[in-house]
Design an enzyme around this catalytic site. Structure first.
Site, PDB file in Angstrom:
ATOM      1  N   SER A   5       0.784  -1.237   0.000  1.00  0.00           N
ATOM      2  CA  SER A   5       0.000   0.000   0.000  1.00  0.00           C
ATOM      3  C   SER A   5       0.815   1.286   0.000  1.00  0.00           C
ATOM      4  O   SER A   5       0.256   2.355  -0.281  1.00  0.00           O
ATOM      5  CB  SER A   5      -0.943   0.002   1.206  1.00  0.00           C
ATOM      6  OG  SER A   5      -1.925  -1.012   1.064  1.00  0.00           O
ATOM      7  N   THR A   6       2.099   1.234   0.317  1.00  0.00           N
ATOM      8  CA  THR A   6       2.896   2.454   0.191  1.00  0.00           C
ATOM      9  C   THR A   6       2.913   2.937  -1.257  1.00  0.00           C
ATOM     10  O   THR A   6       3.081   4.133  -1.521  1.00  0.00           O
ATOM     11  CB  THR A   6       4.343   2.220   0.669  1.00  0.00           C
ATOM     12  OG1 THR A   6       4.861   1.043   0.032  1.00  0.00           O
ATOM     13  CG2 THR A   6       4.407   2.064   2.180  1.00  0.00           C
TER      14      THR A   6
END
Length: 592
Positions: free
Chosen positions: A311-312
């Site tokens: 998700s970064t």
């Protein structure tokens, strides 16, 4: 009756039996050509000996009548950006022996073995051998041992000053600095990458000797001075490095992961302020005996290893969407547009799920800001598919994925990115939330910096300059702008959204009262042999501050933590610790 053939007349001869002038000229020309060719061959041979190999042959001649004592160049130091010593030298000595010049080989072997703790019999065999003209007895001997040696007058034994590489902070920045061989040649890290600057050029002292190598009593001596190596000045800040090292050591002790990593960048120019791969090793005691351990502990994972970012990576997808919206692309999601609240998306027959079960209205009526806060995968699937393959891949290119960042360090990975021509919708959907691609930590950190610094992508660097011992700068490495990613307007809008993630979203454990911190968490599953490895995750957090004018960006990665999985729980608190440490050592005041 026998028939007789006609007798041919020799046209080359005159009637009186002599040769014609034309023939004589031809033969004379042939002789001259042969003589000229022979002269050229002899001249070429002289040129080869006198010019091409002249220096080499002169050296061999001198070598037969001289004894050389090397004058070792001092290897250049490595300093941090503030002048703190990271790698230096201590004086040591190398002891040599010329067997032909040693008068009493047994006694010489005994004395040398006693002083330097060597095997006497083995040393005697080497001294008694006629196969070597010179023998290196011991290297890196300290001055106290040389004082003992000077008490003896051992013919054929002599010594020269040497340098032993030393690292004042032991394991600090160990994978980045690297180490040298016993001959002070850079083998890994910056020691290897910048060896041509650090190494210097050795000199020597020449003494006249007889044919067997014994010094002539009234002989002369010649001194060829050494040229010391140049110093490296790093972009790394020792204080920030210590803060990051301590944070990663604590993460390692708390979660027992495979590794804990952190890279800190200056987003304004991509200078590396800290780079930590934990666990490390003591540069003054390199584990050279075990190749597997050596490779594991000395590898700079932040540069050479790749992983699915999870998700970064949504920072990049959000940046692309905001820029396209500002450019008037109708396919982009406006800040107020509401995403489909379903937990799943089905693409090419593949079902993609959110990490949350969306029960009790969770993740319903989400805008882009809320999708980032909640880290909702389906929302970023929608963005990637809506923008389309060509547009989305243009942003992947601009943000540097699938290629080297260009950092001044060997062994950088390009990551893994499905070629645009081969990517399917289901692949594009997963790339939108950080799956189906692999990146290096440095790639992701640079992409994050380029998303929030106004949209400027620079070439990252570890070295600011090369200078002489007296501080004269010989070469300087400034910031190099590679390309633009998004507009300043889009970048500011994204940074504000990511500040919200830390204030009230999944990154709240990185929140620091009185300071504008932005960031994004990540939790990625690991793969082994092409399938998901059960219970194995990479937990991460990419953060920056101040959010409205980023000066520091940190990416924290904890590989396979035990007892917790989510980046919000495992990684975000350590990014907060790094930022708090920077605030303290730099005396940064809270905003008003």
């Amino acid at each position: 009756m026998r028939r007789c053939g006609k007798i041919k007349k020799d046209k080359t001869k005159r009637a009186d039996g002599g040769y014609s002038a034309a023939v004589l000229r031809k033969r004379l020309t042939a002789v001259l050509i042969a003589a000229a060719f022979l002269f050229l061959v002899i001249f070429a041979r002289f040129f080869w000996i006198q010019v091409i190999r002249g220096e080499e042959l002169r050296y061999k001649a001198i070598d037969q009548w001289t004894r050389e004592i090397p004058v070792v160049a001092e290897r250049g130091r490595i300093l941090d950006r503030n002048g703190a010593l990271r790698a230096g030298n201590v004086t040591s000595y190398t002891v040599f022996a010329r067997p032909n010049a040693v008068k009493d080989k047994r006694e010489t072997a005994r004395v040398l073995a006693e002083i330097f703790s060597l095997d006497e019999d083995e040393l005697y065999r080497d001294l008694a051998s006629s196969k070597v003209s010179e023998l290196t007895v011991v290297r890196r001997a300290d001055s106290s041992l040389m004082e003992k040696l000077s008490e003896y007058d051992l013919p054929g034994v002599y010594y020269s000053r040497d340098n032993t590489r030393t690292y004042p902070y032991g394991d600090l920045l160990c994978q980045v600095l690297g180490f040298t061989s016993i001959d002070s040649e850079g083998l890994t890290g910056l020691e290897k990458y910048y060896d041509k600057y650090l190494a210097g050029i050795d000199g020597e002292i020449l003494y006249d000797t007889d044919l067997v190598g014994v010094e002539i009593e009234d002989g002369g001596a010649a001194y060829l001075p050494a040229t010391d190596g140049l110093d490296l000045v790093l972009t790394v800040d020792k204080d920030i490095q210590v803060i990051a090292e301590e944070a990663m050591a604590d993460a390692y002790a708390t979660y027992s992961p495979v590794s804990a990593q952190c890279v800190v960048l200056d987003p304004s120019n991509f200078e590396v302020l800290a780079m930590v791969n934990y666990p490390g090793y003591d540069l003054n005691d390199v584990p050279r005996e075990d190749a597997d351990i050596l490779n594991s502990l000395t590898r700079n994972r932040l540069v050479s290893d790749i992983y699915e970012p999870g998700s970064t990576f949504k920072i990049v997808t959000a940046a692309a969407n905001i820029e396209e919206y500002l450019q008037g692309n109708a396919s982009a999601f406006s800040p107020s547009r509401i995403f489909n609240s379903s937990r799943t998306r089905t693409v090419d027959g593949t079902t993609i799920r959110c990490w949350s079960n969306h029960a009790n209205g969770k993740h319903s009526n989400q805008t882009l800001a809320e999708a980032l806060n909640n880290s909702c995968n389906p929302c970023f699937v929608d963005i990637a598919l809506s923008l389309g393959k060509q547009t989305f891949y243009d942003y992947l290119e601009a943000f540097g994925f699938g290629k080297n960042t260009g950092i001044d360090f060997s062994g950088e990975s390009q990551g893994m990115l499905i070629p645009e021509s081969a990517v399917r919708d289901c692949d594009l959907a997963r790339i939108g939330f950080g799956q189906s691609l692999a990146v290096s930590a440095l790639q992701l950190a640079c992409a994050g910096a380029a998303a929030v610094n106004g949209g400027y992508y620079y070439q990252p660097g570890l070295v600011k300059s090369v200078q002489s011992k007296d501080g004269e700068v010989k070469e300087e490495f400034g910031a190099t702008l590679k390309n633009r990613t998004v507009s300043e307007e889009a970048s500011r809008a994204l940074a504000a959204l990511l500040e919200g993630v830390v204030e009230s979203g999944s990154g709240n454990k990185a929140y620091i009262e009185g300071y504008k911190v932005g960031g994004k968490t990540g939790t990625a599953q690991k793969y082994e042999n092409g399938v998901i490895a059960s219970g194995k995750y990479v937990s991460s957090f990419l953060g920056f501050f101040p959010a409205d004018d980023p000066k520091y960006l940190a990416l924290v990665i904890v590989d396979e933590p035990k007892g917790a999985d989510y980046g919000s729980v495992v990684a975000a608190p350590y990014a907060k610790r790094v930022f708090e440490g920077i605030i303290e050592v730099r005396g940064i005041s809270p905003y008003e």
